[in-house]
Design an enzyme around this catalytic site. Structure first.
Site, PDB file in Angstrom:
ATOM      1  N   LEU A  41       0.847  15.296  -2.171  1.00 34.68           N
ATOM      2  CA  LEU A  41       0.310  14.135  -2.893  1.00 34.68           C
ATOM      3  C   LEU A  41      -1.034  14.450  -3.551  1.00 34.68           C
ATOM      4  O   LEU A  41      -1.875  15.149  -2.992  1.00 34.68           O
ATOM      5  CB  LEU A  41       0.161  12.951  -1.934  1.00 34.68           C
ATOM      6  CG  LEU A  41       1.457  12.501  -1.235  1.00 34.68           C
ATOM      7  CD1 LEU A  41       1.178  11.258  -0.373  1.00 34.68           C
ATOM      8  CD2 LEU A  41       2.566  12.202  -2.238  1.00 34.68           C
ATOM      9  N   HIS A  42      -1.210  13.920  -4.775  1.00 35.27           N
ATOM     10  CA  HIS A  42      -2.450  14.111  -5.539  1.00 35.27           C
ATOM     11  C   HIS A  42      -2.869  12.761  -6.133  1.00 35.27           C
ATOM     12  O   HIS A  42      -2.242  11.724  -5.822  1.00 35.27           O
ATOM     13  CB  HIS A  42      -2.255  15.182  -6.617  1.00 35.27           C
ATOM     14  CG  HIS A  42      -1.036  14.967  -7.488  1.00 35.27           C
ATOM     15  ND1 HIS A  42      -0.884  13.865  -8.315  1.00 35.27           N
ATOM     16  CD2 HIS A  42       0.106  15.693  -7.634  1.00 35.27           C
ATOM     17  CE1 HIS A  42       0.266  13.944  -8.956  1.00 35.27           C
ATOM     18  NE2 HIS A  42       0.898  15.042  -8.546  1.00 35.27           N
ATOM     19  N   GLY A  44      -2.420  11.444  -8.941  1.00 38.83           N
ATOM     20  CA  GLY A  44      -1.353  10.746  -9.667  1.00 38.83           C
ATOM     21  C   GLY A  44      -0.531   9.887  -8.708  1.00 38.83           C
ATOM     22  O   GLY A  44      -0.275   8.707  -8.968  1.00 38.83           O
ATOM     23  N   HIS A  45      -0.161  10.472  -7.567  1.00 37.72           N
ATOM     24  CA  HIS A  45       0.572   9.705  -6.556  1.00 37.72           C
ATOM     25  C   HIS A  45      -0.286   8.536  -6.045  1.00 37.72           C
ATOM     26  O   HIS A  45       0.209   7.432  -5.850  1.00 37.72           O
ATOM     27  CB  HIS A  45       0.950  10.597  -5.367  1.00 37.72           C
ATOM     28  CG  HIS A  45       1.863  11.743  -5.708  1.00 37.72           C
ATOM     29  ND1 HIS A  45       1.463  13.058  -5.629  1.00 37.72           N
ATOM     30  CD2 HIS A  45       3.155  11.772  -6.122  1.00 37.72           C
ATOM     31  CE1 HIS A  45       2.481  13.848  -5.966  1.00 37.72           C
ATOM     32  NE2 HIS A  45       3.508  13.095  -6.269  1.00 37.72           N
ATOM     33  N   GLY A 155       6.247   7.207 -11.902  1.00 36.67           N
ATOM     34  CA  GLY A 155       5.276   7.613 -12.922  1.00 36.67           C
ATOM     35  C   GLY A 155       5.922   7.837 -14.278  1.00 36.67           C
ATOM     36  O   GLY A 155       7.029   8.378 -14.376  1.00 36.67           O
ATOM     37  N   ASP A 158       7.115  11.540 -15.503  1.00 38.26           N
ATOM     38  CA  ASP A 158       8.512  11.979 -15.541  1.00 38.26           C
ATOM     39  C   ASP A 158       9.300  10.934 -16.325  1.00 38.26           C
ATOM     40  O   ASP A 158      10.051  10.135 -15.762  1.00 38.26           O
ATOM     41  CB  ASP A 158       9.046  12.145 -14.116  1.00 38.26           C
ATOM     42  CG  ASP A 158       8.265  13.207 -13.362  1.00 38.26           C
ATOM     43  OD1 ASP A 158       8.550  14.392 -13.541  1.00 38.26           O
ATOM     44  OD2 ASP A 158       7.331  12.836 -12.610  1.00 38.26           O
ATOM     45  N   SER A 194       2.125  18.376  -8.683  1.00 37.27           N
ATOM     46  CA  SER A 194       2.119  19.218  -7.473  1.00 37.27           C
ATOM     47  C   SER A 194       2.297  20.681  -7.849  1.00 37.27           C
ATOM     48  O   SER A 194       1.872  21.576  -7.113  1.00 37.27           O
ATOM     49  CB  SER A 194       3.243  18.786  -6.536  1.00 37.27           C
ATOM     50  OG  SER A 194       3.161  17.405  -6.281  1.00 37.27           O
TER      51      SER A 194
HETATM   52  P1  AMP Z   1       6.941  13.921  -7.393  1.00 35.02           P
HETATM   53  O1  AMP Z   1       6.313  13.985  -6.036  1.00 35.02           O
HETATM   54  O2  AMP Z   1       6.477  14.979  -8.341  1.00 35.02           O
HETATM   55  O3  AMP Z   1       8.435  13.755  -7.342  1.00 35.02           O
HETATM   56  O4  AMP Z   1       6.395  12.574  -8.023  1.00 35.02           O
HETATM   57  C1  AMP Z   1       6.503  11.347  -7.355  1.00 35.02           C
HETATM   58  C2  AMP Z   1       6.139  10.246  -8.308  1.00 35.02           C
HETATM   59  O5  AMP Z   1       4.790  10.450  -8.768  1.00 35.02           O
HETATM   60  C3  AMP Z   1       7.029  10.220  -9.563  1.00 35.02           C
HETATM   61  O6  AMP Z   1       7.319   8.863  -9.882  1.00 35.02           O
HETATM   62  C4  AMP Z   1       6.155  10.863 -10.602  1.00 35.02           C
HETATM   63  O7  AMP Z   1       6.451  10.441 -11.909  1.00 35.02           O
HETATM   64  C5  AMP Z   1       4.777  10.398 -10.181  1.00 35.02           C
HETATM   65  N1  AMP Z   1       3.727  11.272 -10.711  1.00 35.02           N
HETATM   66  C6  AMP Z   1       3.684  12.637 -10.655  1.00 35.02           C
HETATM   67  N2  AMP Z   1       2.603  13.106 -11.305  1.00 35.02           N
HETATM   68  C7  AMP Z   1       1.941  12.024 -11.791  1.00 35.02           C
HETATM   69  C8  AMP Z   1       0.748  11.830 -12.573  1.00 35.02           C
HETATM   70  N3  AMP Z   1       0.015  12.866 -12.984  1.00 35.02           N
HETATM   71  N4  AMP Z   1       0.375  10.574 -12.876  1.00 35.02           N
HETATM   72  C9  AMP Z   1       1.124   9.507 -12.475  1.00 35.02           C
HETATM   73  N5  AMP Z   1       2.248   9.609 -11.742  1.00 35.02           N
HETATM   74  C10 AMP Z   1       2.662  10.849 -11.417  1.00 35.02           C
END
Ligand code: AMP
Length: 285
Positions: A41-42, A44-45, A155, A158, A194
């Site tokens: 998690l970062h 954005g999450h 987000g 994607d 990530s």
């Molecule tokens: P992931 O863990 O990469 O599958 O992402 C989980 C959720 O976080 C998805 O809905 C992504 O679109 C969203 N997400 C990933 N990166 C970002 C970001 N930089 N800003 C906003 N949401 C994000």
């Protein structure tokens, strides 16, 4: 605040009871927003978690690196897994429930049935990652059925995934409202991901060319100018290996014509070194 961690359906049922989560928003019981993630998690999450908190009484986060959405040559086995740090972030953001199933809990070895993303799942991102969007929709539908949220937050980063989840909610009559959240970026424009932790120092210097190309394109007025301008920026960065740059309809992901009016998504995917990055911006024509 204590976070409840659940690893299978029985533990989820107990957690929902403990949190007083009802079946329906209208029942007057507590409501639940789900933020599906693959962990690591970062910020954005975190922004999704904050938006989810505004939408419901409780927030659930799923942390699951979904094998179905990775191709045979992709980074499933080396995908970052940082569960303890993720749990701390969830606690700090007021998350009530973390659902972190084992792969064996999610998929039986003789699994037969999954969701098809249809023709829309075979274009743009789907053309470069065959089966990826089928795998995403299948796991998201399973997570919806297990966690039973009222709201789910995804987000805009994607963008095709978000569009396809909205489409699945319509096509399969899911009783869940789908909320999109804006993309969070580094100061130099690079969208948080990530996968950014794979970037070498040289890759990291090259990577912001993606967002620079999108922002430069978005300032133009016609689809042709938008595509040309963004391409020119991408070509100026020789370390990028471009998969696609497209200007598409936000709902269908079909390329827009020169006479398109309204919103469109300018989306890019490229390899920077060994890391594949995607990004997009919304433009209004
Ligand atoms: P992931 O863990 O990469 O599958 O992402 C989980 C959720 O976080 C998805 O809905 C992504 O679109 C969203 N997400 C990933 N990166 C970002 C970001 N930089 N800003 C906003 N949401 C994000």
């Amino acid at each position: 605040m204590d976070v409840i961690v659940a690893g299978d359906r029985a533990e989820l049922v107990k957690a929902r009871e403990a949190l007083g989560i009802g079946e329906k928003i209208s029942s007057g019981k507590a409501t639940l927003a789900l933020v599906p993630t693959m962990g690591a998690l970062h910020e954005g999450h975190r922004s999704l978690l904050r938006l989810a908190r505004e939408k419901a009484d409780h927030v659930a986060v799923s942390i699951f690196v979904n094998p179905l959405q990775f191709g045979p040559t992709e980074d499933f086995s080396r995908y970052p897994r940082t569960f303890d740090a993720d749990l701390e972030i969830c606690a700090a953001e007021g998350v009530s429930l973390v659902f972190a199933p084992a792969a064996e809990t999610m998929y039986l070895p003789d699994r037969q049935v999954g969701v098809s993303a249809g023709g829309m799942g075979a274009i743009v991102e789907g053309a470069f990652r065959p089966g990826h969007l089928d795998g995403v929709l299948t796991v998201v539908l399973k997570l919806f059925n297990l966690v039973q949220p009222d709201v789910a937050v995804f987000g805009q980063k994607d963008a095709q995934q978000l569009a396809m989840i909205r489409r699945m909610a319509v096509d399969l009559d899911l009783p869940i409202s789908i909320v999109g959240a804006p993309t969070i970026r580094e100061a130099d424009g690079l969208a948080l991901s990530s996968r950014n932790r794979y970037l070498s120092p040289n890759d990291r210097r090259a990577a912001p060319a993606l967002s620079r190309a999108l922002f430069a394109g978005a300032e133009q007025r016609t689809p042709g100018e938008i595509r040309r301008t963004a391409h020119a920026v991408l070509e100026s960065e020789p370390s990028l290996d471009l998969d696609y740059l497209v200007l598409v309809d936000p709902a269908t992901f079909a390329e827009v014509g020169e006479d398109h009016a309204g919103e469109a998504i300018l989306a890019v995917a490229a390899k920077v070194g060994s890391t594949r990055l995607i990004d997009n911006v919304i433009v209004t024509l």
